[in-house]
Write an enzyme that holds these catalytic residues in place. Structure first.
Site, PDB file in Angstrom:
ATOM      1  N   SER A 178     -19.172  99.681  41.809  1.00  0.00           N
ATOM      2  CA  SER A 178     -18.735  98.890  42.970  1.00  0.00           C
ATOM      3  C   SER A 178     -19.417  99.448  44.207  1.00  0.00           C
ATOM      4  O   SER A 178     -19.782 100.634  44.241  1.00  0.00           O
ATOM      5  CB  SER A 178     -17.216  98.991  43.125  1.00  0.00           C
ATOM      6  OG  SER A 178     -16.791  98.492  44.385  1.00  0.00           O
TER       7      SER A 178
ATOM      8  N   TYR B  49      -9.005 103.661  43.455  1.00  0.00           N
ATOM      9  CA  TYR B  49     -10.144 102.862  42.994  1.00  0.00           C
ATOM     10  C   TYR B  49     -11.457 103.474  43.480  1.00  0.00           C
ATOM     11  O   TYR B  49     -12.412 103.631  42.710  1.00  0.00           O
ATOM     12  CB  TYR B  49      -9.993 101.432  43.506  1.00  0.00           C
ATOM     13  CG  TYR B  49     -11.102 100.489  43.093  1.00  0.00           C
ATOM     14  CD1 TYR B  49     -11.136  99.950  41.816  1.00  0.00           C
ATOM     15  CD2 TYR B  49     -12.109 100.124  43.991  1.00  0.00           C
ATOM     16  CE1 TYR B  49     -12.135  99.075  41.435  1.00  0.00           C
ATOM     17  CE2 TYR B  49     -13.112  99.250  43.624  1.00  0.00           C
ATOM     18  CZ  TYR B  49     -13.122  98.733  42.338  1.00  0.00           C
ATOM     19  OH  TYR B  49     -14.137  97.871  41.971  1.00  0.00           O
TER      20      TYR B  49
END
Length: 255
Positions: A143, A156
């Site tokens: 990401s 995350y």
């Protein structure tokens, strides 16, 4: 077809980016292991999309948050397909919470799925390749948040930052075995996980203003890069993160 004769295992393969990658790799000639957390109609539909492209597909269920089950997914994939050439670590989750409210349970869920799962699934894949004396390809779907802070999603970001260092370390350690390891870091991609965002016009407009290319990404944008990294065209590419974000990373400011 660049992947003719190859077999790829794709985790989190029943929807979104994972499904897009499965379909693109199959179009490029690969047979596919559709690895999912839970057996469901979407997983079977993904497998049928592979077969519609005249490739073989198998659905294998396992909880990648468990090191034992992650290794078992690889072992069952090898038993089904005969051999593996490519692994795409795509499965991932996120939990939104202010840092002071984050729980140990949610932290463990995110880190186990996003980081421990790729670690031990890749380990089992590497053991398979060593036993056969072959190289292979490891592609992690990371990401932009392996680099970019994301308030309220600290676990995350930690998991994706860890995935970046896992990739870098393994790229060096596994290079003598002919195994390449790379990350793809998507930005804002139009998938089911972003459904709330796409239905909140104010938030969507604010995000779009920070994407220089002026649109959300599509799973196909990520899948095309995955197909390149899985192919012989990328044999000299290892140890790097490739961003698929429309320019978001270097233009982003937290609102």
């Amino acid at each position: 077809m660049r992947l003719q004769g190859k077999t790829a295992l794709v985790t989190g393969a029943s929807g979104g980016i994972g499904q897009g990658i499965v379909e693109r790799l199959a179009t490029e000639g690969a047979d596919i292991i559709v690895a999912v957390h839970t057996a469901n109609d979407a997983a079977q539909e993904t497998a049928e999309a592979v077969r519609a492209r005249s490739r073989q597909a198998w659905v294998i269920v396992g909880d990648l948050a468990s090191a034992t089950q992650a290794a078992d997914v690889v072992n069952r994939a090898v038993a089904a397909a005969g051999r593996l050439h490519i692994v795409v670590n795509n499965a991932g989750i996120e939990v939104r919470a202010p840092f002071w409210d984050a729980t140990e349970t949610d932290y463990d869920r995110v880190l186990d799925t996003n980081l421990k799962g790729p670690f031990f699934l890749t380990q089992a894949f590497v053991r398979h390749l060593r036993a056969e004396g072959r190289g292979g390809k490891v592609i992690n779907i990371s990401s932009v948040h392996e680099d970019l802070p994301f308030p309220h999603f600290t676990s995350y970001c930690v998991s994706k930052g860890g995935l970046r260092m896992l990739m870098r370390n393994l790229a060096i350690e596994l290079a003598p075995l002919g195994i390449t390891v790379n990350n793809i870091a998507p930005g804002a991609i139009q998938t089911p996980i972003n459904r709330k965002l796409t239905h909140d016009q104010a938030r969507l407009d604010a995000l779009m203003a920070q994407i220089p290319l002026g649109r959300l990404g599509q799973p196909a944008d990520v899948a095309g890069l995955a197909a390149f990294l899985a192919s012989d065209d990328a044999d000299y590419v290892t140890g790097t993160t490739l961003y698929v974000d429309g320019g978001l990373l270097w233009n982003y400011a937290e609102q």
